[in-house]
Design an enzyme around this catalytic site. Structure first.
Site, PDB file in Angstrom:
ATOM      1  N   ASP A   2       0.828  -1.348   0.233  1.00  0.00           N
ATOM      2  CA  ASP A   2       0.032   0.093   0.092  1.00  0.00           C
ATOM      3  C   ASP A   2       0.863   1.158  -0.122  1.00  0.00           C
ATOM      4  O   ASP A   2       2.031   1.471   0.496  1.00  0.00           O
ATOM      5  CB  ASP A   2      -0.691   0.054   1.287  1.00  0.00           C
ATOM      6  CG  ASP A   2      -1.971   0.861   1.232  1.00  0.00           C
ATOM      7  OD1 ASP A   2      -2.461   1.398   0.002  1.00  0.00           O
ATOM      8  OD2 ASP A   2      -2.683   1.191   2.127  1.00  0.00           O
ATOM      9  N   ASN A  50     -10.387  -3.672  -5.604  1.00  0.00           N
ATOM     10  CA  ASN A  50      -9.682  -2.954  -6.570  1.00  0.00           C
ATOM     11  C   ASN A  50     -10.485  -2.523  -8.060  1.00  0.00           C
ATOM     12  O   ASN A  50      -9.807  -1.633  -8.432  1.00  0.00           O
ATOM     13  CB  ASN A  50      -8.295  -3.313  -6.608  1.00  0.00           C
ATOM     14  CG  ASN A  50      -7.542  -2.948  -5.403  1.00  0.00           C
ATOM     15  OD1 ASN A  50      -6.561  -3.890  -5.054  1.00  0.00           O
ATOM     16  ND2 ASN A  50      -7.864  -1.963  -4.643  1.00  0.00           N
TER      17      ASN A  50
HETATM   18  C1  FPP Z   1      -1.967  -0.296  -3.294  1.00  0.00           C
HETATM   19  O1  FPP Z   1      -1.530   1.174  -3.423  1.00  0.00           O
HETATM   20  C2  FPP Z   1      -1.363  -0.778  -4.410  1.00  0.00           C
HETATM   21  C3  FPP Z   1      -2.110  -1.658  -5.236  1.00  0.00           C
HETATM   22  C4  FPP Z   1      -3.560  -1.691  -5.468  1.00  0.00           C
HETATM   23  C5  FPP Z   1      -1.334  -2.204  -6.455  1.00  0.00           C
HETATM   24  C6  FPP Z   1      -0.136  -3.122  -6.278  1.00  0.00           C
HETATM   25  C7  FPP Z   1       0.174  -3.569  -7.349  1.00  0.00           C
HETATM   26  C8  FPP Z   1       1.660  -3.689  -7.876  1.00  0.00           C
HETATM   27  C9  FPP Z   1       2.687  -3.089  -6.975  1.00  0.00           C
HETATM   28  C10 FPP Z   1       2.196  -3.950  -9.309  1.00  0.00           C
HETATM   29  C11 FPP Z   1       1.767  -5.599  -9.689  1.00  0.00           C
HETATM   30  C12 FPP Z   1       2.280  -6.286  -8.346  1.00  0.00           C
HETATM   31  C13 FPP Z   1       3.270  -7.403  -8.968  1.00  0.00           C
HETATM   32  C14 FPP Z   1       3.487  -8.654  -7.816  1.00  0.00           C
HETATM   33  C15 FPP Z   1       4.431  -7.229  -9.832  1.00  0.00           C
HETATM   34  P1  FPP Z   1      -2.571   2.279  -3.582  1.00  0.00           P
HETATM   35  O2  FPP Z   1      -2.797   2.235  -4.969  1.00  0.00           O
HETATM   36  O3  FPP Z   1      -3.722   2.014  -2.632  1.00  0.00           O
HETATM   37  O4  FPP Z   1      -1.984   3.489  -2.759  1.00  0.00           O
HETATM   38  P2  FPP Z   1      -2.642   5.029  -2.141  1.00  0.00           P
HETATM   39  O5  FPP Z   1      -3.334   4.324  -0.966  1.00  0.00           O
HETATM   40  O6  FPP Z   1      -1.435   5.626  -1.554  1.00  0.00           O
HETATM   41  O7  FPP Z   1      -3.498   5.355  -3.139  1.00  0.00           O
END
Ligand code: FPP
Length: 224
Positions: A2, A50
């Site tokens: 996150d 998501n």
């Molecule tokens: C949460 O941060 C992150 C996600 C929903 C996506 C995570 C995916 C990856 C890192 C890429 C693909 C994965 C692999 C294993 C290669 P957020 O977007 O909720 O952050 P925020 O809370 O700051 O908005």
């Protein structure tokens, strides 16, 4: 994983840049886990919730996964990491589904380190699916009817079947909740929260989390 969006926002970058940096952090952390002998690493890449995000952002995350899996397949013989995917893959594109199946199949013969990637995963969804599959097995006469399953039996219906419950769950980015992550498996996991945003999480941060974990007294409801 996150905090990718906030990490990008702080730098005036699009959210996609945060996810790309987050994918890089995942590579780095997974490599470090292998080096220090962590046997299982489970990351939350995409939740059942998501899909509410803008389609471009969903596509970015799926493309990053696709890219990562193609690279992982090429390096599989060298890295020898077993990979499994937790979640309902039926909503993913046929191309990504094929890659996931191939990755699981090719890496299935490796032993020692296992990386689990949660994609279209929700802890409640997992429990409901397990209950449905268990009921179907009862109806088919594959398990005894009339009683209720014990915990060990029911655990076998989870995506995590056959692997131990997590010792430590790390939530970065300052949020203090599980957000539907491994709800069944986390009953006695130690929880560790840090303000560090996922793209800034590194080997030292993992060391910190492990040192904090080592100071915990796990009693599992007892008084030892
Ligand atoms: C949460 O941060 C992150 C996600 C929903 C996506 C995570 C995916 C990856 C890192 C890429 C693909 C994965 C692999 C294993 C290669 P957020 O977007 O909720 O952050 P925020 O809370 O700051 O908005």
């Amino acid at each position: 994983m996150d905090g990718n969006g906030r990490w990008a926002g702080k730098r005036g970058l699009p959210r996609s840049a945060g996810h790309a940096a987050g994918a890089e952090t995942f590579r780095r952390v997974a490599t470090y886990c292998k080096e220090i002998g962590i046997e299982y690493l489970t990351v939350y890449a995409f939740s059942t919730e998501n899909w509410k995000r803008p389609p471009e952002e969903v596509s970015t995350i799926m493309e990053l996964l696709d890219k990562y899996l193609r690279e992982a397949l090429l390096k599989m013989e060298r890295d020898r990491v077993k990979m499994r995917f937790f979640g309902d893959m039926s909503l993913l594109s046929p191309g990504l589904r094929r890659l996931i199946e191939e990755t699981e199949e090719v890496s299935g013969r490796f032993e020692g380190v296992q990386v689990n990637i949660c994609v279209n995963y929700g802890g409640r969804d997992e429990i409901l699916r397990a209950a449905g599959s268990y009921a179907a097995d009862v109806a088919a006469g594959l398990v005894p009817s009339g009683g209720r399953p014990d915990e060990a039996t029911f655990s076998r219906y989870m995506y995590s079947s056959g692997i131990p419950d997590p010792d430590l769950i790390i939530r970065p980015s300052g949020e203090m909740r599980l957000s539907n992550f491994l709800l069944w498996q986390s009953a006695y996991s130690e929880l560790y929260f840090t303000d560090v945003l996922w793209p800034d999480f590194d080997e030292r941060e993992l060391d910190r989390a492990i040192i904090a974990f080592q100071a915990r007294h796990r009693r599992y409801g007892g008084i030892v």
